[in-house]
Write a protein that holds these residues in place. Structure first.
Motif, PDB file in Angstrom:
ATOM      1  N   LYS A 193       0.781  -1.224   0.029  1.00 34.19           N
ATOM      2  CA  LYS A 193      -0.090   0.008  -0.063  1.00 34.19           C
ATOM      3  C   LYS A 193       0.929   1.399   0.084  1.00 34.19           C
ATOM      4  N   ASP A 194       0.394   2.303  -0.554  1.00 34.64           N
ATOM      5  CA  ASP A 194       0.986   3.518  -0.559  1.00 34.64           C
ATOM      6  C   ASP A 194       1.222   4.151   0.921  1.00 34.64           C
ATOM      7  N   ASN A 195       2.064   4.809   1.071  1.00 38.42           N
ATOM      8  CA  ASN A 195       2.373   5.444   2.345  1.00 38.42           C
ATOM      9  C   ASN A 195       2.664   7.090   2.173  1.00 38.42           C
ATOM     10  N   TYR A 196       1.688   7.822   2.914  1.00 40.88           N
ATOM     11  CA  TYR A 196       1.966   9.362   2.637  1.00 40.88           C
ATOM     12  C   TYR A 196       1.409   9.614   1.203  1.00 40.88           C
ATOM     13  N   ASN A 197       0.403   8.932   0.869  1.00 39.03           N
ATOM     14  CA  ASN A 197      -0.519   9.371  -0.417  1.00 39.03           C
ATOM     15  C   ASN A 197      -1.379  10.565   0.017  1.00 39.03           C
ATOM     16  N   LYS A 198      -1.937  10.795  -1.223  1.00 35.88           N
ATOM     17  CA  LYS A 198      -3.395  11.775  -1.012  1.00 35.88           C
ATOM     18  C   LYS A 198      -4.234  11.554  -1.935  1.00 35.88           C
TER      19      LYS A 198
END
Length: 739
Positions: free
Chosen positions: A186-191
């Motif tokens: 999973k992405d981390n620090y996405n928006k």
């Protein structure tokens, strides 16, 4: 240089004439530099820390001159007031919004009790939105950048008649993660956020203005998980990851609901000009928000220590103001009322090997009600000297329902995913409004002067008091206190005392060389009393086994803060502007008493102020030159800025000492401290002469510095220390069109 007009004192005036420490950044400048959100503004403003709270995209941590709020727990009022236009935002959740549709941002430093409906003791941050255009307009701004950034902002205004206009903005902000979860990908620090605002403005006569506005933001970003600074537990003994934005966390939902933050509000503003000197304003507002926050304290792929959490809050407020601007007397007076509710519930899932697993459940339902009367009046003794007198009476009431119980297993409590959970008896805490209620009242005065001893120089001085009501620890755990009559139990039930500050400031504002050089200087001294400091700890039974999760909210009795602030901006040539700021803060605790068995011990010598660098500074320059593109004349601007902060502590306790049990906590807190760092930002922007077209290339943190902005320390119980970092190097291109 363009003259800056602000409404810091609830009336329009030049910023250089305001007798106080105020900074303002226009919406046009914010957009020109492509500042992503208000946290970037803090690099330009003295004595100010604005950053994303740990584990979130939209919760704001704000500190001004050493005063603020780190932990956004239920019912805990921030030390820095956040305002959307004239509406106070009672909770930091959702207070950090992307920049769009703004006329300017104002930051006021020092206590703000005599000018604003809600008293704030550290300062105020004001989002001021644009009024609608009298003509039909349409605008679009598109952004693309590294990490897959794709943003789009649309705005429009349509006059329905000479008296009635309608308009609004809608925006979508999207970005891939700076890192990823190395376990599940999973992405981390996405928006992934969508925001909108709509306004209806009515001007039935030249002296009456009415605006009804509504805004809503939905943040569907992935849960932002921390970077574990300490090795994982045996037998794997996982070493910290290489990429500071990567994680091994496993918690991504709360009772089946992925992370989400929804914030919305509606406000009705009415302004009536009674006569040329007297005006009346009414501000009626309602705001609410709800958050699903999967907080993984341990940042490991197996559940060791994590907290699925739900936050919900709502507020209703009403403010009436009278503003008078006569030849000799100018001032504002008003009354304010706000009723707010903060509700949260969460499990803390504890899977220490010797226990098999526990779910420590907490429910908080906290009501607050504030009533206030305030006034601030300035009298011109001569053409060059004026005195300023103000005062405020505040009545704060709080009541709370707090329930805590520990359940067996890691499946969670009955209300957060496990209806069949077996609970340990009795409840750790079970108190209602009959036991937890308090009323705090206070009159806080203000006295100041302004002296324009020369046409180019304006000296001012102020002495003021600030006040923030007392509260209850929403995570209090009475288990292990030894019964209701012990010192520890009595202190927890009583709650913490109101914070009080007495602040002194002396400043000089100058405008020289025909306005081409402006300088501001201020020195300040603050006596800070009953500092409210929240915290969290693991609780243990008599045999030394973990049996729950508790708050550690205390008052640090006395502290002193002194400092120096310098700001300057110079138009060296018609093309070259240079600006800079420097601030120095010396903040120290003198007394911090906590219960230790039957006694009180003083922790002051072991503590530092968090989020308060001793030194901070910024140096920026911009150079403009004419450039014709595709037959359209315009101006090309090159902007560079370098900002610096000295060491920043994320928590208070940092030094070793002879206090029992303290030494084990210190290493983790020192791991979270951020050493001095420097950031470099730059932009190259072309703006057409009619300001209808703007194209830019922007880089932030160009040296790709890794710097901590927040974290969790539970090293004493689980060797868990996790950190969150500021954005890495980002590069993006923007195009803005107006029709």
């Amino acid at each position: 240089m363009e003259k800056v007009v602000v409404t810091a004192r609830r009336r329009a005036e030049l910023i250089q004439d305001v007798p106080g420490a105020v900074s303002s950044i226009s919406g046009a400048e914010l957009e020109k530099q492509a500042m992503p959100d208000i946290t970037a503004v803090a690099n330009l403003v003295p004595s100010t820390t604005l950053k994303v709270s740990r584990g979130t995209n939209t919760t704001l941590t704000a500190f001004i001159r050493g005063i603020g709020q780190q932990d956004p727990v239920a019912g805990y009022e921030p030390g820095v007031g956040i305002y959307l236009d004239d509406v106070y935002m009672a909770r930091p959740q959702g207070a950090l919004t992307d920049i769009y549709d703004l006329e300017r941002v104002e930051i006021l430093r020092g206590p703000q009790g005599t000018l604003y409906g809600k008293n704030t003791i550290g300062g105020a941050v004001k989002y001021v939105t644009r009024k609608l255009s009298p003509k039909t307009t349409f605008g679009v701004k598109a952004t693309v950048g590294n990490y897959g950034e794709k943003d789009l902002v649309l705005n429009a205004t349509v006059p329905l008649s000479d008296m009635l206009r309608i308009g609004g903005s809608v925006a979508t902000f999207n970005r891939d993660g700076f890192g990823q979860n190395v376990v599940n990908g999973k992405d981390n620090y996405n928006k992934e956020a969508v925001a909108g605002r709509i306004s209806i403005e009515l001007t039935p006569s030249s002296n009456l203005f009415i605006r009804l506005s509504s805004d809503r933001t939905v943040d569907d970003s992935q849960a932002k998980q921390g970077y574990r600074l300490t090795p994982g537990p045996a037998p794997a003994s996982l070493a910290p990851l290489e990429n500071k934005y990567d994680t091994r966390a496993n918690l991504y939902a709360v009772n089946g609901h992925a992370q989400q933050v929804i914030t919305q509000g509606t406000a009705l503003l009415a302004e009536y000009q009674v006569n040329p000197e007297l005006s009346f304003k009414s501000v009626t507002a309602y705001r609410k928000s709800k958050s699903f926050a999967p907080i993984d304290f341990d940042s490991l792929g197996t559940p060791l220590f994590e907290a699925p959490t739900i936050y919900a809050d709502n507020q209703k407020s009403q403010e009436f103001q009278l503003t008078y601007t006569g030849a000799k007397i100018q001032g504002v007076a008003g009354v304010f009322y706000m009723k707010a509710n903060a509700f949260n519930e969460f499990d803390v899932l504890i899977n220490f090997p010797a226990l098999g697993g526990l779910a420590a459940y907490t429910m908080d339902d906290i009501n607050s009600r504030t009533k206030a009367v305030f006034a601030d009046v300035s009298y011109s003794v001569t053409d060059t000297f004026n005195v300023n007198v103000g005062g405020r009476y505040t009545d704060d009431q709080h009541d709370a329902r707090i329930f805590k119980r520990t359940y067996i297993g890691l499946a969670g409590s009955p209300t957060l995913g496990n209806p069949a959970a077996a609970g340990l008896s009795p409840a750790n805490t079970d108190l209602g409004p009959d036991a937890l209620n308090r009323t705090d009242t206070k009159f806080t005065p203000k006295l100041g002067f302004g002296w324009k001893f020369a046409p180019q120089h304006n000296m001012y001085g102020t002495a003021s008091q600030g006040f923030k009501g007392g509260m209850f620890d929403p995570r209090m755990d009475l288990t292990g206190t030894g019964g209701p009559n012990t010192l520890a139990s009595q202190l927890k039930r009583k709650g913490v005392n109101p914070e009080e500050v007495t602040a002194f400031e002396l400043g000089l504002k100058s405008s020289m060389n025909g306005g081409r050089l402006q300088t501001n200087a201020a020195v300040f001294f603050t006596k800070y009393k009953n500092v409210q400091i929240p915290g969290s700890i693991i609780t243990y039974d008599a045999a030394g086994n973990a049996n729950g999760f508790s708050g550690s909210l205390t008052n640090a009795g006395k502290a002193k803060i002194k400092g120096l602030e310098l700001e300057a901006i110079s138009q060296l040539t018609n093309s070259l502007n240079v600006s800079g700021m420097y601030s120095y803060i010396d903040a120290k605790y003198d007394e911090w008493l906590v219960a230790n068995g039957p006694n009180l011990i003083n922790l002051a010598r072991n503590a530092e102020f968090q989020n308060t660098p001793k030194h901070s500074g910024n140096l920026s320059a911009s150079y403009d030159w004419p450039l014709v593109l595709s037959g359209r004349s315009g101006m090309l601007s090159l902007m560079n800025g370098v900002s610096y902060k000295s060491r920043v502590y994320q928590t208070e306790i940092v030094r070793t000492g002879n206090t029992p049990g303290l030494d084990a906590l210190v290493p983790g807190n020192l791991l979270l401290a951020q050493d001095a760092y420097t950031l470099w930002d730059a932009s190259l922007v072309w703006t057409s002469a009619d300001r209808k077209v703007q194209v830019g290339l922007h880089g932030r943190n160009l040296t790709d510095k890794r710097y901590k902005v927040a974290g969790y320390n539970f090293s004493a119980s689980s060797n868990t220390v996790t950190a969150f970092y500021g954005d890495p190097r980002t590069v993006k291109a923007t195009v803005s069109l107006k029709f």
